[in-house]
Every structure is written in C-alpha cells, then in structure tokens.
Write a protein that holds these residues in place. Structure first.
Motif, PDB file in Angstrom:
ATOM      1  N   CYS A   4     -11.929   0.936   2.680  1.00  0.00           N
ATOM      2  CA  CYS A   4     -10.601   1.409   2.302  1.00  0.00           C
ATOM      3  C   CYS A   4      -9.558   0.525   2.977  1.00  0.00           C
ATOM      4  O   CYS A   4      -9.617   0.296   4.196  1.00  0.00           O
ATOM      5  CB  CYS A   4     -10.416   2.862   2.735  1.00  0.00           C
ATOM      6  SG  CYS A   4      -8.834   3.576   2.247  1.00  0.00           S
TER       7      CYS A   4
ATOM      8  N   GLU B  55      -3.778   4.876   0.852  1.00  0.00           N
ATOM      9  CA  GLU B  55      -3.422   5.234   2.220  1.00  0.00           C
ATOM     10  C   GLU B  55      -3.522   6.744   2.384  1.00  0.00           C
ATOM     11  O   GLU B  55      -3.335   7.506   1.432  1.00  0.00           O
ATOM     12  CB  GLU B  55      -1.986   4.771   2.508  1.00  0.00           C
ATOM     13  CG  GLU B  55      -1.600   4.833   3.977  1.00  0.00           C
ATOM     14  CD  GLU B  55      -0.223   4.216   4.205  1.00  0.00           C
ATOM     15  OE1 GLU B  55      -0.091   3.392   5.112  1.00  0.00           O
ATOM     16  OE2 GLU B  55       0.711   4.588   3.468  1.00  0.00           O
ATOM     17  N   ASN B  56      -3.834   7.188   3.608  1.00  0.00           N
ATOM     18  CA  ASN B  56      -3.931   8.625   3.909  1.00  0.00           C
ATOM     19  C   ASN B  56      -4.878   9.351   2.950  1.00  0.00           C
ATOM     20  O   ASN B  56      -4.523  10.355   2.331  1.00  0.00           O
ATOM     21  CB  ASN B  56      -2.545   9.289   3.857  1.00  0.00           C
ATOM     22  CG  ASN B  56      -1.597   8.766   4.919  1.00  0.00           C
ATOM     23  OD1 ASN B  56      -1.987   8.598   6.070  1.00  0.00           O
ATOM     24  ND2 ASN B  56      -0.364   8.484   4.539  1.00  0.00           N
TER      25      ASN B  56
ATOM     26  N   GLN C 289      -6.537  -4.117   9.255  1.00  0.00           N
ATOM     27  CA  GLN C 289      -6.293  -3.964   7.823  1.00  0.00           C
ATOM     28  C   GLN C 289      -6.522  -5.272   7.063  1.00  0.00           C
ATOM     29  O   GLN C 289      -7.045  -5.263   5.947  1.00  0.00           O
ATOM     30  CB  GLN C 289      -4.871  -3.456   7.593  1.00  0.00           C
ATOM     31  CG  GLN C 289      -4.577  -3.051   6.156  1.00  0.00           C
ATOM     32  CD  GLN C 289      -3.241  -2.351   6.023  1.00  0.00           C
ATOM     33  OE1 GLN C 289      -2.288  -2.633   6.757  1.00  0.00           O
ATOM     34  NE2 GLN C 289      -3.144  -1.425   5.077  1.00  0.00           N
TER      35      GLN C 289
ATOM     36  N   GLY D  87      -6.308   1.224   3.037  1.00  0.00           N
ATOM     37  CA  GLY D  87      -5.218   2.047   3.554  1.00  0.00           C
ATOM     38  C   GLY D  87      -5.584   2.698   4.872  1.00  0.00           C
ATOM     39  O   GLY D  87      -6.756   2.964   5.163  1.00  0.00           O
ATOM     40  N   LYS D  88      -4.587   2.966   5.684  1.00  0.00           N
ATOM     41  CA  LYS D  88      -4.804   3.558   7.010  1.00  0.00           C
ATOM     42  C   LYS D  88      -5.016   5.071   6.917  1.00  0.00           C
ATOM     43  O   LYS D  88      -4.714   5.694   5.920  1.00  0.00           O
ATOM     44  CB  LYS D  88      -3.600   3.260   7.913  1.00  0.00           C
ATOM     45  CG  LYS D  88      -3.350   1.784   8.148  1.00  0.00           C
ATOM     46  CD  LYS D  88      -2.085   1.561   8.970  1.00  0.00           C
ATOM     47  CE  LYS D  88      -1.807   0.063   9.167  1.00  0.00           C
ATOM     48  NZ  LYS D  88      -0.545  -0.172   9.903  1.00  0.00           N
ATOM     49  N   ASN D  89      -5.573   5.624   8.009  1.00  0.00           N
ATOM     50  CA  ASN D  89      -5.677   7.072   8.211  1.00  0.00           C
ATOM     51  C   ASN D  89      -6.636   7.730   7.225  1.00  0.00           C
ATOM     52  O   ASN D  89      -6.330   8.753   6.625  1.00  0.00           O
ATOM     53  CB  ASN D  89      -4.290   7.720   8.117  1.00  0.00           C
ATOM     54  CG  ASN D  89      -4.222   9.065   8.818  1.00  0.00           C
ATOM     55  OD1 ASN D  89      -4.986   9.342   9.727  1.00  0.00           O
ATOM     56  ND2 ASN D  89      -3.303   9.903   8.385  1.00  0.00           N
TER      57      ASN D  89
ATOM     58  N   HIS E 233      -8.072   1.394  -2.478  1.00  0.00           N
ATOM     59  CA  HIS E 233      -6.757   0.949  -2.007  1.00  0.00           C
ATOM     60  C   HIS E 233      -5.789   2.138  -1.963  1.00  0.00           C
ATOM     61  O   HIS E 233      -4.814   2.208  -2.698  1.00  0.00           O
ATOM     62  CB  HIS E 233      -6.209  -0.144  -2.925  1.00  0.00           C
ATOM     63  CG  HIS E 233      -7.101  -1.340  -3.056  1.00  0.00           C
ATOM     64  ND1 HIS E 233      -7.218  -2.293  -2.058  1.00  0.00           N
ATOM     65  CD2 HIS E 233      -7.943  -1.730  -4.056  1.00  0.00           C
ATOM     66  CE1 HIS E 233      -8.074  -3.220  -2.448  1.00  0.00           C
ATOM     67  NE2 HIS E 233      -8.525  -2.904  -3.656  1.00  0.00           N
TER      68      HIS E 233
ATOM     69  N   SER F   1       1.138   4.113  -2.879  1.00  0.00           N
ATOM     70  CA  SER F   1       0.927   5.522  -2.553  1.00  0.00           C
ATOM     71  C   SER F   1       2.104   6.372  -3.011  1.00  0.00           C
ATOM     72  O   SER F   1       1.924   7.473  -3.540  1.00  0.00           O
ATOM     73  CB  SER F   1       0.706   5.693  -1.043  1.00  0.00           C
ATOM     74  OG  SER F   1      -0.497   5.093  -0.632  1.00  0.00           O
TER      75      SER F   1
ATOM     76  N   VAL G 189       0.837  -1.206   0.000  1.00  0.00           N
ATOM     77  CA  VAL G 189       0.000   0.000   0.000  1.00  0.00           C
ATOM     78  C   VAL G 189       0.866   1.248   0.000  1.00  0.00           C
ATOM     79  O   VAL G 189       0.604   2.210  -0.734  1.00  0.00           O
ATOM     80  CB  VAL G 189      -0.963  -0.006   1.204  1.00  0.00           C
ATOM     81  CG1 VAL G 189      -1.751   1.299   1.262  1.00  0.00           C
ATOM     82  CG2 VAL G 189      -1.928  -1.182   1.124  1.00  0.00           C
ATOM     83  N   LYS G 190       1.939   1.247   0.822  1.00  0.00           N
ATOM     84  CA  LYS G 190       2.854   2.391   0.865  1.00  0.00           C
ATOM     85  C   LYS G 190       3.551   2.586  -0.485  1.00  0.00           C
ATOM     86  O   LYS G 190       3.738   3.710  -0.957  1.00  0.00           O
ATOM     87  CB  LYS G 190       3.897   2.209   1.974  1.00  0.00           C
ATOM     88  CG  LYS G 190       3.352   2.335   3.393  1.00  0.00           C
ATOM     89  CD  LYS G 190       4.466   2.204   4.408  1.00  0.00           C
ATOM     90  CE  LYS G 190       3.925   2.244   5.835  1.00  0.00           C
ATOM     91  NZ  LYS G 190       3.278   3.533   6.154  1.00  0.00           N
TER      92      LYS G 190
END
Length: 754
Positions: A604, A548-549, A655, A606-608, A546, A330, A326-327
């Motif tokens: 979602c 993050e943030n 997650q 992704g986190k946050n 998919h 992103s 995911v990172k």
C-alpha cells in the motif's frame, strides 16, 4: 549516601511503571491488567481458545461482560430471551454465545433483562468498575474512553482478549508520551466533541500513532467527566494507543459511592494514591501540541475519515488545491462517496437521518444538551419532515435517569425516536442502519465508508449540532439556537428535573441466573509454547493499493463481523471495493483481477494502513484470502499487533520504496519478503531492508503462542498480584453484593452477582 532523586515522570509513565510484571531487554514488557470489559463481537473465539486449551479465566472478579454491538434498540416490552428477540441469525448467535460463555466461565454479566446493560464504555464508568490508576482493556478500540479517569485504557484484538482472560496480563511495548494542551475559553456552543474533532483535524488520524496522549490545560480541567470521556474516546481516531486526563476532584466526585468504587477506609487510601497520578513538573513529552481554545468553533466532518473536518461555517474542500497526489485521490474518493461537490457551503447540505448515541455521546449530559436545543427552538419545535431522528441512551440506567428527568418527553413530543440502550447506528451491526445514499448527522466516532450501513454517508458532530440538524433538516450551526430568544424559550418551557446517577444505581436488579463453574483461579502450570503458523519467507504475486488511511471497515465491513470463527472471511475482504453495491457483481478492484486474486503480499502506498477498530477480523480476512504480508509506509498500532498475533507480517518502509514496489506489482513481478534476514527482494535482485520487533520476529519465525510463553512467568505474575493486593486492595474484585473475592483461591459463581 544521598538519596537518589527519580527523574520526573508523566502520568502515563507512572501507571505503566506500576503495572510491569517482567521487562525484557528489548523493551517488551509483561504488564498486569486490572480491568477487562467483554462484549459479544470480539470474544467468541477467545473463549473457544480457552475451552480448547482447558484454561480457566484467571480473574473473573476483574472481568465484566455485556451485550451491546448486536442488540436491537427497539422496545423490550415483550422481551423473553435473546433467541426470541434478536431476529438476525448471526447477531443472535454471537449474543447467545456470550451468554453461554459467561455461565461456563463464571463471569459477571449484564444481559438484556438487566437494567444495567449498555455499551461497555458507558457501564464501566457508571458502575465504578473504571478507576484511576488502573490498566483497562476491551476488545474494542474505544476503550480509550476510560482514560478520562486517569487510567491506561486501550483496545485489544481477540487473541489478546484470550491472553488477558487466561493470564490477566498482556505483552506490550511502552508507547511514546504525547501531550495536547488546550488553554483559554471556549466559545459558546463549542463542546468536547468539537474540541476533539478540531484536534484530529490538526494532527490527522495518524498524528498520535505510537503514542499515549495526555490531555492537559484549562479546557480539559474544566470539563465534566462525561466531556472528558468523549475526548478520550476519540483518541483512537487520532491514531493514539490511548488518551488520558489526570484524575482530580471532579473525577473523585463522579466515582464516590458507585457500586464498585472502594468504600470507607479504602476509599480514603485510594484517593490519596489517585492524587499522586499527575505528571511531574519537568517531565518530558516526546510530542507536544498546543491549541488555543478561541480558535475552535462548532466542527463537523465532510469526508470519510475523522480527520476530514471543517467548521460548520466552512465549505466542502476542493481536492484540486491539494498538492499531495495520494491525499488528492483520497479526497476525490471521499467526495464521490459522500455525494458532495467541492466548495459547497456545509450548511446547505441536507440530511436524511440523525443519530444521537454511541459510546462517544450517549450519556445523560449529552442527552440534556440535545434536549436544550429542542427547548431553545421554542414551543412546537419538530423534527424536520423527511428526517428520521433517533436517540439511543448508552445504558439502561441512562435511559431510566433521562426518563425521570423528562428528557424523553421533550424528544418524543418533537418527533424523535426514543430507543433502548445499545451501540445502535454507530456501526450498524444491528437493525439500526442507513440505507445506501442516506446522509446522517451522527454523534458517533467514525465516518468510514459503510460504517453506519452500506453506502451510508456520515457527518460527525456534537449532540447539540445533531439536534439542530434534526430540526432544520440540514447541517446547521448550533449557535443559531443560542442567544436571548432561545434563552427566553428555555425559560418559558417547563423546568426539567436534574437528577443524579445515584438515584438509579442501587435500585433492585434481576436475580442472578445459575452459573456452573468450579475451575480454580490459579494459573495453570507452565507449558511448552504451542505452535502457530510460522513466517520465514513469503514470495509471490503482490497486489498494489494506492489508498491512504485504509481503515478496518474498508478491509472488512461490519456485516461480516458476526462470526464465531476466525476463518471463512476471504470473500469479505475489501467487500465494498470488490462488489458493485447496486448489482452485486465483481468490480475491477485489484484483488478481483488475475493474477492478483492469488496475491500473497499487499503493498500500500498510502500511510496509516489498518486504522480504526481493534477488531481482529481485518487480519483474519487478509490471512484467509492468502495475504501473509502487508507492506506500507505506516500502520495503525492495533492492526500491526493483531497481524502478528495471526502469523502475518506488517512491514514498514518509506513511502518512496512502497511506490517502487507497487510499480513492480503493477508489472506483475514477484516480490520476496525474508523475515530471517529482514529484507524485501525485488525481481531485479535489489534488496530493501526493514526492521521488526525482536520478540515478535522470534515468535513469527518459530510459530510461538503468546499465552504459553506468558504462562512460563507464572511465579512472577503471582508475586505481582500479592504486592498489588497489599498496595491497592480496592482492585481485588468487589462483587455486586459488596463481598470481596479473595485472590488466588477458587472463585465460585455465587461470589459475583449477575
């Protein structure tokens, strides 16, 4: 019997404890709000709610309003009225609405004719409206700025703006305590902006989620109030609810004799209380972060999140080296948007525009640091060809002081555009915007996609670094403008006059405009809770995402914030993802595809989710589209709360389970969310459990209105106010003519001076 010794408390603990009106068994508290700042973007719907319900503003004496987000920063030489001056219809409508609302409800207002007008988070401290030990809110996430004074300050959504206007209280759950300590000596050229960017790079944009951060250590103790404000301002970028620095002699020196600071004996009483506002020895923090000041060098962002930071001497990161899928995705998305190639040295990246301003870096100290770099560059220093560099003071008084010190002459001689006060290009709700593809060296606080203009590319940095970029035409290490040659250039230049703010605070202001307002300041009688849309179960198509943030600017771009309503925002949802920026046609984004264009649930992976602004427009647009429930591994605190205020349910699950549900969604399998039983039902019958705050769950299931519920505590609020007046009399509405407004009596308009 021996006297019981209370447990050691943190600074946050002390301020929280001093403001609890009532406390529920589940931990939810009704806290009193001492100061409320209001601007034109997040208030129209709140005032309309008051008007519809027939409710007055509870404490006009504790409320201060101004226009800042929408206002043009072009010359006001020929300014007559908002309706004539602001060309963009929706911007004009929001500013005009605020002017009408402050007249109707009897609020102190700094309009565009007023030399004190400016960004809310600049004028509050400037006027002494912000004080240590207070609770302070505003419909803007960067309210955390005011925590620099040892106050509990945080952003709220429009529903909460209405709640504070009506009751002067808020329903809140106490956050965790987090302390970030920076010890040691900072290198030359490293500023408060570098420090906070470095911290966000360490802990991430979700690192402070659920926390109030106290900044401690020798570095913060040595900072000026302006530098402390810059750090606390960006606490929200670290995911925190608020940021705080304990008040000290630097704080008191800044506040003494400000227009709204206490005077005489009350000043002495106030300072004695303020000195107690520090963390007790042995107090426990839930999270501790320690940073060595020597590790920080001038820092800059490379991507589309404030956590995407790198030293100016570093290179653009390579997503292929990132193990988290995911990172990595992103990062790839960020580089594509930013038009950057992995491993490019940061100092080789050219810029098109430079913006020095915003509530983060628009005070006199910030502008002095920028001017120093121009002088250090030597006589004849000029903004690089093909670069447009603009400097926007944070308030009319900052502008006046800067001009009296000669800073404007330095800037204009070098080719900088010297502007009027306002939020300007920080978020591009006004004419100051980036064109698609333009790259900006910016002293603002967010580098989200489209933040400064659709397709615009933002690099965050300090005012000194932004000035260096303006002179060279590319991202530049400011330390190249330090050293013996630079010092010689500064010494050879005409000496600048360094004045104090007090030489400008008491100059005559325009006469007040007429206000017609006669409502009593007393709370209305308790009433039965009114109803909003209930949330019991939702079943239907689920859209997978998919990313993050996922920030609020991504959910709804700034051009759609110029509304006086809560509805009509469905088409704005994820607009930059749903529309091709060049053709305006629909893209293949998930919400454009059938059957996902009828989604009731969004999952979602992704986190946050919902990081960024406190504006309530993000949940409004989701709700208007038909999405009643968002499932994610984690949410930004303000977004979670704003969603529930609008009858929507944010569900937090691990997650791994989000990924499972996303796969179901991709197979077009329906999902059911049952709030009554707190389970998510998959189509195969499997149930995934989740938990919700008991009070919020009760309100959602029964469709209850927070304000009506709070008004049932009328007696407790009035009792609290009486005690507050006895203990901290300096908090009871000093007007701008030095007259004190009595509490719990009718407050006529003449008491507060525009």
């Amino acid at each position: 019997m021996p006297t019981a010794v209370s447990a050691p408390r943190t600074l946050y603990d002390k301020i929280w404890d001093d403001h609890v009106v009532t406390q529920k068994e589940d931990g939810l508290a009704l806290i009193y709000i001492d100061r409320h700042l209001v601007h034109e973007v997040t208030s129209p719907q709140a005032f309309e709610g008051l008007r519809t319900a027939g409710r007055p503003v509870r404490r006009p004496d504790c409320t201060l309003a101004t226009v800042d987000h929408n206002v043009p920063t072009a010359s006001r030489k020929n300014f007559v009225s908002v309706t004539d001056f602001i060309a963009e219809p929706d911007s004009r409508a929001q500013c005009a609405a605020l002017e009408e609302n402050v007249k109707e409800f009897g609020l102190t207002y700094f309009g565009m004719k007023d030399r004190r007008q400016g960004i809310v988070h600049v004028i509050g401290p400037e006027q002494g409206f912000t004080l240590p030990g207070i609770t302070c809110v505003c419909g803007d996430s960067h309210t955390s700025t005011h925590g620099a004074f040892g106050s509990l300050a945080f952003g709220i959504g429009t529903s909460e703006v209405e709640h504070v206007l009506a009751t002067q209280t808020l329903l809140q759950k106490k956050a965790k305590n987090m302390r970030i300590t920076v010890e040691g000596e900072l290198h030359e050229g490293v500023t408060s902006k570098d420090v906070i960017l470095y911290i966000i790079g360490i802990i991430g944009t979700a690192g402070g989620t659920g926390c109030v951060i106290e900044y401690a250590g020798s570095v913060f103790r040595g900072f000026s109030m302006e530098a402390r404000m810059s750090v606390c301002n960006m606490s929200i970028e670290a995911g925190a609810r608020a940021g705080m620095v304990a008040p000290d002699d630097i704080t008191f020196a800044y506040l003494k004799d400000r227009p709204l600071s206490p005077k005489g004996e009350e000043w002495d009483r106030a300072v004695a209380y303020w000195r107690s506002l520090k963390t007790d020895e042995g107090a426990k923090f839930d999270i501790e972060v320690n940073v060595n000041a020597a590790d920080i060098i001038p820092t800059i962002t490379w991507g589309t999140s404030p956590q995407d930071v790198v030293a100016i001497t570093g290179k653009v990161p390579d997503p292929s080296t990132m193990t988290d899928a995911v990172k990595r995705k992103s990062a790839e998305r960020s580089l594509e948007y930013m038009g950057l190639t992995a491993n490019t040295p940061m100092e080789e990246i050219p810029v098109d525009k430079v913006f020095i301003g915003s509530c983060t870096n628009s005070r006199v100290e910030d502008l002095r640091s920028a001017a120093k770099i121009v002088l250090a560059a030597g006589p004849g220093a000029k903004v690089a060809p093909n670069v447009h560099a603009m400097i926007v003071p944070g308030s009319g008084l900052v502008k006046e002081q800067s001009e009296a010190e000669g800073l404007d002459v330095i800037f204009k001689r070098a080719g900088f555009d010297w502007r009027e006060a306002g939020c300007s290009m920080c978020l591009g709700m006004n004419p100051d915007q980036l064109a698609p593809g333009e790259r900006c060296a910016s002293t603002s606080n967010r580098n989200f996609e489209g933040r400064q203009g659709a397709g615009g590319r933002t690099h965050l940095m300090s005012p000194a670094m932004a000035t260096a970029a303006a002179l060279t035409g590319k991202l530049t290490d400011v330390r190249k403008y330090l050293g013996s040659v630079s010092e010689a250039n500064i010494a050879a230049a005409p000496k600048l006059k360094e004045l104090t703010a007090y030489q400008f605070l008491d100059a005559p202001a325009p006469p007040p405009e007429p206000i017609t307002y006669t409502a009593s300041g007393d709370l209305p009688e308790a009433e039965a809770p009114s109803t909003v849309e209930k949330f019991i179960t939702v079943k239907g198509i689920t859209a997978p995402l998919h990313i993050e943030n996922v920030d609020t600017d991504m959910i709804i771009p700034k051009q759609f914030l110029k509304t006086l309503k809560r509805t009509g925002l469905a088409n704005a949802l994820f607009y930059t993802l749903r529309k091709d920026p060049h053709t305006g046609k629909d893209t293949d984004f998930i919400l454009n595809r059938k059957p996902y264009n009828r989604s009731k649930i969004l999952v979602c992976t992704g986190k946050n989710f919902g990081c960024g602004s406190s504006r309530e427009h993000a949940p409004w647009s989701l709700n208007d589209f038909g999405i009643r429930c968002i499932i994610a591994p984690s949410f930004a605190d303000i977004f979670r709360n704003n969603s529930m205020q609008n009858g929507m349910l944010p569900v937090t699950i691990p997650q791994e389970q989000c990924i499972v549900l996303a796969k179901d969604a991709e197979e077009q399998l329906e999902i059911e969310v049952d709030l009554q039983k707190e389970v998510i039902r998959r189509s195969n019958g499997e149930e995934i459990s989740f938990t919700t705050d008991p009070f919020r769950r009760h309100c959602l299931l029964n469709g209850l209105d927070d304000i009506a519920l709070t008004l049932q505590n009328k007696d407790s609020i009035q009792t609290f106010e009486q005690t507050r007046s006895e203990q901290w009399p300096w908090l009871d509405g000093f007007g701008y003519k030095g007259k004190k407004i009595p509490v719990n009596v009718s407050r006529g308009a003449p008491k507060t001076d525009w």
